[in-house]
Design an enzyme around this catalytic site. Structure first.
Site, PDB file in Angstrom:
ATOM      1  N   HIS A  11       0.822  -1.223   0.000  1.00  0.00           N
ATOM      2  CA  HIS A  11       0.000   0.000   0.000  1.00  0.00           C
ATOM      3  C   HIS A  11       0.853   1.269   0.000  1.00  0.00           C
ATOM      4  CE1 HIS A  11       1.028   0.837   4.193  1.00  0.00           C
ATOM      5  NE2 HIS A  11       0.887  -0.468   4.401  1.00  0.00           N
ATOM      6  N   GLU A  84      -2.108  -7.048   7.594  1.00  0.00           N
ATOM      7  CA  GLU A  84      -0.769  -7.028   8.170  1.00  0.00           C
ATOM      8  C   GLU A  84      -0.737  -7.863   9.453  1.00  0.00           C
ATOM      9  OE1 GLU A  84       2.235  -7.172   7.997  1.00  0.00           O
ATOM     10  OE2 GLU A  84       2.898  -5.131   7.518  1.00  0.00           O
TER      11      GLU A  84
END
Length: 211
Positions: A11, A84
């Site tokens: 990202h 994550e």
């Protein structure tokens, strides 16, 4: 012979990236700069003509994926398994704060020992949840298809390590990914292999005896 590819795309920039804070699964948005990073990267990745895209369900990955959707029209499958690493009490702390408060745990992790950072997940548990999702979607590709996986630095590293068959204690050797950079795995007769890592440009043909 199949020639599938997996592009693992991190990202764009967030405020916590700028502050050096461990994000983990805290849901942080992209900065304006992060959106621009995603827009630039999307223009390059669109040139690969991806066939499918999967994405972590957190805000920063969804916003990154949206820039590629705008160019390709691809439908995105969002999956929490691509989030994550959950790092418990480490989340929100800076690097210096982690060392000051959890120095022994941090040192053990740096040595390659299996550590639940902040009381969270082991890196192998992250790979256990993420890698099967990536493989399941890769298996749906045509023999020359390309899958884009929009995820996070730690999750991408552990997934690459698992798909390449590297022992977990050596996963850290892969190094990190910059915001909106990506790594590319290609299929060979021996399984998956790493073609590009922490890249910000399109893959170039490799000429040599090992192609």
């Amino acid at each position: 012979m199949r020639d599938r590819r997996i592009v693992l795309w991190r990202h764009g920039q967030t405020a916590w990236n700028l502050e050096g804070r461990f994000q983990g699964q805290t849901d942080i948005e992209l900065t304006e700069a992060g959106v621009l990073q995603a827009r630039r990267a999307a223009r390059l990745l669109a040139a690969l003509r991806p066939d499918a895209m999967i994405c972590s369900d957190l805000l920063r990955t969804r916003a990154t994926a949206a820039e590629l959707v705008a160019l390709t029209g691809l439908e995105v499958t969002y999956d929490s398994a691509l989030r994550e690493t959950y790092a418990g009490v480490w989340q929100g702390l800076t690097h210096d704060e982690i060392i000051a408060r959890h120095g022994e745990q941090y040192a053990a992790w740096r040595r390659g020992e299996p550590v639940r950072r902040g009381g969270g997940e082991l890196e192998t548990e992250v790979a256990d949840r993420a890698a099967p999702v990536v493989l399941a979607h890769a298996d749906k590709l045509t023999d020359v298809g390309t899958l884009v996986v929009v995820s996070h630095g730690g999750t991408i590293r552990t997934t690459i390590g698992r798909l390449l068959g590297i022992e977990p204690r050596h996963w850290e050797a892969l190094g990190g990914l910059s915001n909106c950079s990506w790594s590319v795995l290609g299929e060979s007769v021996r399984g998956w292999r790493l073609l590009e890592h922490n890249a910000g440009s399109l893959p170039e043909p490799v000429l040599g005896d090992d192609t």
